[in-house]
Design a protein around this motif. Structure first.
Motif, PDB file in Angstrom:
ATOM      1  N   ILE A 174      -0.908   2.450   1.242  1.00  0.00           N
ATOM      2  CA  ILE A 174      -0.959   3.517   0.104  1.00  0.00           C
ATOM      3  C   ILE A 174      -1.754   4.714   0.634  1.00  0.00           C
ATOM      4  N   THR A 175      -2.618   4.678   1.448  1.00  0.00           N
ATOM      5  CA  THR A 175      -3.376   5.710   1.982  1.00  0.00           C
ATOM      6  C   THR A 175      -2.395   6.575   3.010  1.00  0.00           C
ATOM      7  N   ALA A 176      -1.696   5.765   3.787  1.00  0.00           N
ATOM      8  CA  ALA A 176      -0.795   6.709   4.820  1.00  0.00           C
ATOM      9  C   ALA A 176       0.278   7.311   3.898  1.00  0.00           C
ATOM     10  N   THR A 177       0.769   6.716   3.023  1.00  0.00           N
ATOM     11  CA  THR A 177       1.720   7.459   2.087  1.00  0.00           C
ATOM     12  C   THR A 177       1.104   8.448   1.456  1.00  0.00           C
ATOM     13  N   TYR A 178       0.075   8.296   0.877  1.00  0.00           N
ATOM     14  CA  TYR A 178      -0.476   9.511   0.190  1.00  0.00           C
ATOM     15  C   TYR A 178      -0.851  10.641   1.148  1.00  0.00           C
ATOM     16  N   ASN A 179      -1.212  10.512   2.336  1.00  0.00           N
ATOM     17  CA  ASN A 179      -1.590  11.585   3.318  1.00  0.00           C
ATOM     18  C   ASN A 179      -0.099  12.197   3.569  1.00  0.00           C
ATOM     19  N   ARG A 180       0.864  11.538   3.791  1.00  0.00           N
ATOM     20  CA  ARG A 180       2.248  12.143   4.210  1.00  0.00           C
ATOM     21  C   ARG A 180       2.687  12.913   2.917  1.00  0.00           C
ATOM     22  N   LEU A 181       2.379  12.419   1.738  1.00  0.00           N
ATOM     23  CA  LEU A 181       2.905  13.307   0.558  1.00  0.00           C
ATOM     24  C   LEU A 181       2.033  14.628   0.570  1.00  0.00           C
TER      25      LEU A 181
END
Length: 85
Positions: A76-83
């Motif tokens: 979730i955090t990695a996806t959030y950071n990419r967004l």
């Protein structure tokens, strides 16, 4: 604001591990109360059931909940950071 996905995943794994240990202690110390509370949590009646808590199940549950919760929050955090980018 970016988050460190690894640290957040590790923190989550640690907290879920501690929660698993505390929950297991409550099952050992107050099995009836925990069975009733578990039934209320899922809208069921577990009165005729019993707990089966042994060392193997304790450690498998501890590792499984810790690892999967940590990986889930890391993703979730990695996806959030990419967004954010």
């Amino acid at each position: 604001m970016k988050f460190d996905a690894i640290k957040l995943g590790l923190a989550t794994a640690i907290i879920f591990g501690v929660a698993w240990i505390l929950c297991s202690l409550f099952v050992i110390l107050a099995p009836g109360g925990m069975m009733q509370m578990s039934g209320h949590m899922v809208h069921s009646n577990f009165e005729g059931m019993g707990w089966s808590l042994h060392w193997t199940g304790f450690f498998v549950g501890l590792v499984t909940w810790s690892v999967f919760s940590g990986l889930f929050v890391w993703a979730i955090t990695a996806t959030y950071n990419r967004l954010l980018a």
